[in-house]
Design an enzyme around this catalytic site. Structure first.
Site, PDB file in Angstrom:
ATOM      1  CB  SER A   2      -0.901   0.005   1.230  1.00 49.51           C
ATOM      2  OG  SER A   2      -0.107   0.280   2.363  1.00 49.51           O
ATOM      3  CE  LYS A   3      -1.773   6.531  -2.953  1.00 51.84           C
ATOM      4  NZ  LYS A   3      -3.175   6.875  -2.876  1.00 51.84           N
ATOM      5  NE  ARG A   4       0.496   0.350   5.986  1.00 51.03           N
ATOM      6  CZ  ARG A   4       1.183  -0.747   6.241  1.00 51.03           C
ATOM      7  NH1 ARG A   4       2.297  -0.689   6.930  1.00 51.03           N
ATOM      8  NH2 ARG A   4       0.765  -1.914   5.792  1.00 51.03           N
ATOM      9  N   GLY A  46       5.551   3.157   0.195  1.00 48.34           N
ATOM     10  CA  GLY A  46       6.235   4.012  -0.795  1.00 48.34           C
ATOM     11  C   GLY A  46       5.373   4.145  -2.034  1.00 48.34           C
TER      12      GLY A  46
END
Ligand code: GLU
Length: 480
Positions: A253-255, A257
């Site tokens: 996920s965006k977490r 990167g």
């Protein structure tokens, strides 16, 4: 029957890394089997879908070289249109046919009634399946008259109460036990059909032979199998490819990167390197090789070499793959691209021969083409040395100051812009014979004196590329 595969993105955001991988697998499978790769836009969620995202996603696919044979911009009249928002009548027709056959029914339950039904089932420890009265054919008449009065029901599919088995190309045998899902909505009361329904109608009408998509859709597949059965349609082969996970083994996920392709594009990754890396996330080359261009896979790609376990997304490996692709590029191509980079005046002003020779050594050292100007500065044009601990250590050897003095004098006599390899060899011999320095003190001493560094490309390649005035300044600095 020829292979027909599809990538079916919803234009609700940028093209995700996982989506690009799915598209790539479909594209490669079409190529490998002489089939057709279709792009279908799943934009039935009108609120979240957006034409701009459709355009951006197609643009990113193009950048990656994942080109479709059929799609909104390349319609085959037999199968068009390719946007679900333009196929409403088709879904309507199929839904009505299912109602006629008693395989679906109108459902007039309100949100509140449905919520209440669910809560009651949960309280009684039953699965929260639909148990509303409209399921009962005895209410068909009433349904039709309410429909005639202009009320807007949902259309609900009657889920058969039996087990389903999927022989998935990646996951193997997947059993969906009976009573796993209850009757489900295929067309909402606002007239919009739902994904599981449209997807099957389209895959059926578009003669899709293989569905290659992410494992997250495995839970949808049971509903889709039911609809295939109800439509009396041939079920395609399924390959549900493994999940992408980050270093913490959680779903990517965006977490973790950057997860959208456009960010990598902006950061100057090479599209061929991206495709190479994405392919490796869940598939392996029969020759166990790691670096390839996608056209090299057209012969060998198959559905048998997928890994069923999650694939770890590793940015460091992606960077490494990018570097490997730079090494494979022709120098001419690199020269053209590097010429256009900002902050690169020195490179631009050199001869073609110089450019070619410098590209040859620098391409071995970088992960990105944009690293070239920085590397040229660090290795070639930097005339103010940073006194690192390793450099200071070499300068402290007894032999190094002697080497520096000798070279300082020799280089100051030199009056053409570059030193030749032949001259470098002569100086090496002189240091050896006249100063009596051999082995590591000789090689490291000369390297430190001329470059200010303890490692790097071979001196015989590097020094003839370094301007003499730069070397002079370095020696001036070291001599103090
Ligand atoms: N529109 C769906 C998605 O973007 C497609 C799933 C499928 O391939 O069936 O996830």
């Amino acid at each position: 029957m020829t292979t027909r595969v599809r990538f079916a993105p919803s234009p609700t955001g940028y093209l995700h890394i996982g989506g690009a991988r799915t598209a790539l697998y479909n594209f490669l499978y079409a190529k490998a089997s002489g089939g057709t790769f279709i792009l279908r836009i799943e934009d039935t969620d009108l609120e979240r879908s957006n034409a701009e995202y459709e355009k951006l996603q197609i643009d990113d696919l193009k950048w990656l070289g994942i080109n479709h044979d059929e799609g909104p911009d390349k319609p085959n009249p037999k199968y068009a249109p390719y946007r679900q928002s333009e196929r409403a009548e088709i879904y309507q027709k199929f839904a009505l046919e299912l109602i006629d056959k008693g395989l679906a029914y109108y459902d007039f339950c309100s949100e509140e009634e449905l919520e209440e039904m669910k809560e009651k089932a949960t309280r009684e420890g039953r699965p929260p399946h639909y148990e509303g009265k409209w399921k009962n054919p005895a209410f068909n008449e009433e349904a039709l008259s309410r429909l005639a009065r202009g009320e807007k029901p949902a259309i609900r599919f009657r889920a058969p109460n039996k087990a389903y088995v999927l022989n998935d190309k990646v996951k193997g045998r997947v059993v969906y036990p009976e009573n796993m899902v209850g009757d489900f909505v295929i067309v909402r009361s606002n007239g919009l059909p739902v994904y599981n329904f449209c997807c099957v109608v389209d895959d059926h009408l578009m003669d899709i032979t293989h569905v290659i998509r992410g494992e997250d859709h495995l839970s949808n597949t049971v509903r889709q199998l039911m609809i295939y059965e109800a439509l009396n349609a041939k079920v395609p082969e399924f390959a549900h490819v493994s999940l992408l996970i980050g270093h913490d083994r959680q779903k990517l996920s965006k977490r973790h990167g950057a997860t959208s392709v456009n960010l990598y594009r902006n950061e100057n990754y090479l599209p061929e390197a991206m495709c190479n890396y994405l392919t490796l996330l869940g598939w392996s080359h029969p020759k166990e090789i790691d670096i390839f261009d996608k056209h090299e896979l057209f012969e060998v790609f198959d559905l048998e070499r997928f890994s069923a376990s999650p694939a770890m997304y590793d940015l460091e490996k992606l960077k490494w793959v990018n570097g490997q692709h730079i090494k494979k590029m022709q120098n001419e191509e690199i020269i053209k691209l590097v010429n256009d980079l900002p902050g690169n005046e020195f490179f631009k002003s050199q001869s073609h021969e110089w450019k070619n020779a410098s590209v040859e050594i620098i391409k071995q050292q970088v992960h990105f083409l944009t690293d070239f100007p920085k590397m040229i500065h660090e290795m070639i044009t930097n005339d103010h040395l940073e006194m690192t601990d390793t450099l200071l250590d070499i300068l402290n050897w007894e032999t190094t100051p002697k080497i520096i003095s000798f070279l300082h004098e020799e280089v100051s006599k030199w009056n053409t812009p570059f030193i030749t390899e032949g001259q470098l060899n002569i100086w090496m011999e002189q240091v050896k014979k006249e100063l009596g320095v051999k082995g590591k003190p000789l090689f490291m001493g000369v390297r430190a004196a001329l470059t200010g560094r303890d490692h790097g490309p071979e001196l015989k390649f590097l020094i003839p590329l370094t301007p003499v005035n730069v070397i002079k300044k370095r020696l001036d600095q070291l001599k103090k």
